[in-house]
Design an enzyme around this catalytic site. Sequence first.
Site, PDB file in Angstrom:
ATOM      1  N   TYR A 112       2.847   8.632   2.279  1.00 31.66           N
ATOM      2  CA  TYR A 112       3.100   9.435   0.993  1.00 31.66           C
ATOM      3  C   TYR A 112       4.115  10.357   1.074  1.00 31.66           C
ATOM      4  O   TYR A 112       3.805  11.542   1.579  1.00 31.66           O
ATOM      5  CB  TYR A 112       1.713   9.830   0.290  1.00 31.66           C
ATOM      6  CG  TYR A 112       1.913  10.583  -0.908  1.00 31.66           C
ATOM      7  CD1 TYR A 112       2.173  10.023  -2.073  1.00 31.66           C
ATOM      8  CD2 TYR A 112       1.432  11.885  -0.685  1.00 31.66           C
ATOM      9  CE1 TYR A 112       2.369  10.728  -3.323  1.00 31.66           C
ATOM     10  CE2 TYR A 112       1.799  12.631  -2.265  1.00 31.66           C
ATOM     11  CZ  TYR A 112       2.055  12.058  -3.117  1.00 31.66           C
ATOM     12  OH  TYR A 112       2.278  12.795  -4.210  1.00 31.66           O
ATOM     13  N   ASP A 150       4.567   4.987  -1.112  1.00 27.15           N
ATOM     14  CA  ASP A 150       4.905   5.890  -2.200  1.00 27.15           C
ATOM     15  C   ASP A 150       6.001   6.865  -1.468  1.00 27.15           C
ATOM     16  O   ASP A 150       5.620   7.979  -1.155  1.00 27.15           O
ATOM     17  CB  ASP A 150       3.829   6.536  -3.075  1.00 27.15           C
ATOM     18  CG  ASP A 150       4.546   7.446  -4.244  1.00 27.15           C
ATOM     19  OD1 ASP A 150       5.832   7.535  -4.251  1.00 27.15           O
ATOM     20  OD2 ASP A 150       3.731   8.091  -4.770  1.00 27.15           O
ATOM     21  N   ASP A 251      -1.345   4.708 -12.019  1.00 25.00           N
ATOM     22  CA  ASP A 251       0.081   4.766 -12.851  1.00 25.00           C
ATOM     23  C   ASP A 251       1.176   4.020 -11.875  1.00 25.00           C
ATOM     24  O   ASP A 251       2.277   3.899 -12.432  1.00 25.00           O
ATOM     25  CB  ASP A 251       0.469   6.523 -12.988  1.00 25.00           C
ATOM     26  CG  ASP A 251       0.201   7.158 -11.895  1.00 25.00           C
ATOM     27  OD1 ASP A 251      -0.255   6.657 -10.777  1.00 25.00           O
ATOM     28  OD2 ASP A 251       0.627   8.305 -11.759  1.00 25.00           O
ATOM     29  N   HIS A 252       0.688   3.496 -10.799  1.00 24.24           N
ATOM     30  CA  HIS A 252       1.741   2.795  -9.906  1.00 24.24           C
ATOM     31  C   HIS A 252       1.137   1.428  -9.842  1.00 24.24           C
ATOM     32  O   HIS A 252       0.065   1.029 -10.313  1.00 24.24           O
ATOM     33  CB  HIS A 252       1.565   3.159  -8.363  1.00 24.24           C
ATOM     34  CG  HIS A 252       1.987   4.374  -8.143  1.00 24.24           C
ATOM     35  ND1 HIS A 252       3.463   4.945  -7.506  1.00 24.24           N
ATOM     36  CD2 HIS A 252       1.560   5.994  -8.378  1.00 24.24           C
ATOM     37  CE1 HIS A 252       3.584   6.146  -7.338  1.00 24.24           C
ATOM     38  NE2 HIS A 252       2.544   6.781  -7.978  1.00 24.24           N
TER      39      HIS A 252
END
Length: 269
Positions: A112, A150, A251-252
């Site tokens: 991340y 991400d 939201d991903h």
Amino acid sequence: MRVITANVNGIRAARRRGGLEWLAQQEPDVVAMQEVRASAKQFATALDGSALAEYELAHAESAAAGREGVAILTKHALASSSCVIDGFDEIGRWVEADVVVGGRTVTIASVYVHTGEAGTDKQTAKYAFLDALEARMAQLVGRPALVMGDFNVAHTVNDLKNWKGNRGKAGFLEDEQAYLTRLTQNGWVDVVRANHGDVPGPYSWWSWRGKAFDKDSGWRIDYQFASPTLAAVAREPWIGRAAAYDQRWSDHAAVVVDYDLAALETTGE
């Protein structure tokens, strides 16, 4: 070997919204999660009763409660794991594990990268972490390895719908994009882009606000980077975009790729 990476936007929230059920339905061999935002106890409680509770777990939690955190879940043997990348410990942004699938060891990393903010210390810290990430990936590229998660960087104009409006902003800075360019120049393969070609999308993140999701005005910031060995046997990457806004559990959207490890055996890799 089916591999999924997903920023779950909080493991407990994802559980409430049906995210863990969705992930289990895909029958993954490996799941990499980002922003789990949970302690070890909270993580175990969130998994309890789900099909993923039977998976082996490597988890790097943030020292800051309720922040960041990454994890790897696997239905196969977990040979080893590490939460440290070049001194970045207790931040919950990197976890790495050797997973044994059918007698073959594959190195998996869930990463991340925080958002950053152009011209601030937050952006300087983002670059420092990307430096460490790049150095570690240089050490892994020669083995069967996947680094995914991400990255909070849209690599090119094809990875961001509103790229003109985001010039000069974190996530779409040339210096950030240069890191991903160097990764691909040094052997790593962005398997989604390699499969979909030089076209806009497919996006993996959309704001909760407004009509971004309905208009598909998104960003592609979630990646599976495969070493050459595994990239050669990547099959049919796809994005687990929800059918409608009210069916989103993060939201991903998850990035799903199958790797034909049997093909490695036939080529003698």
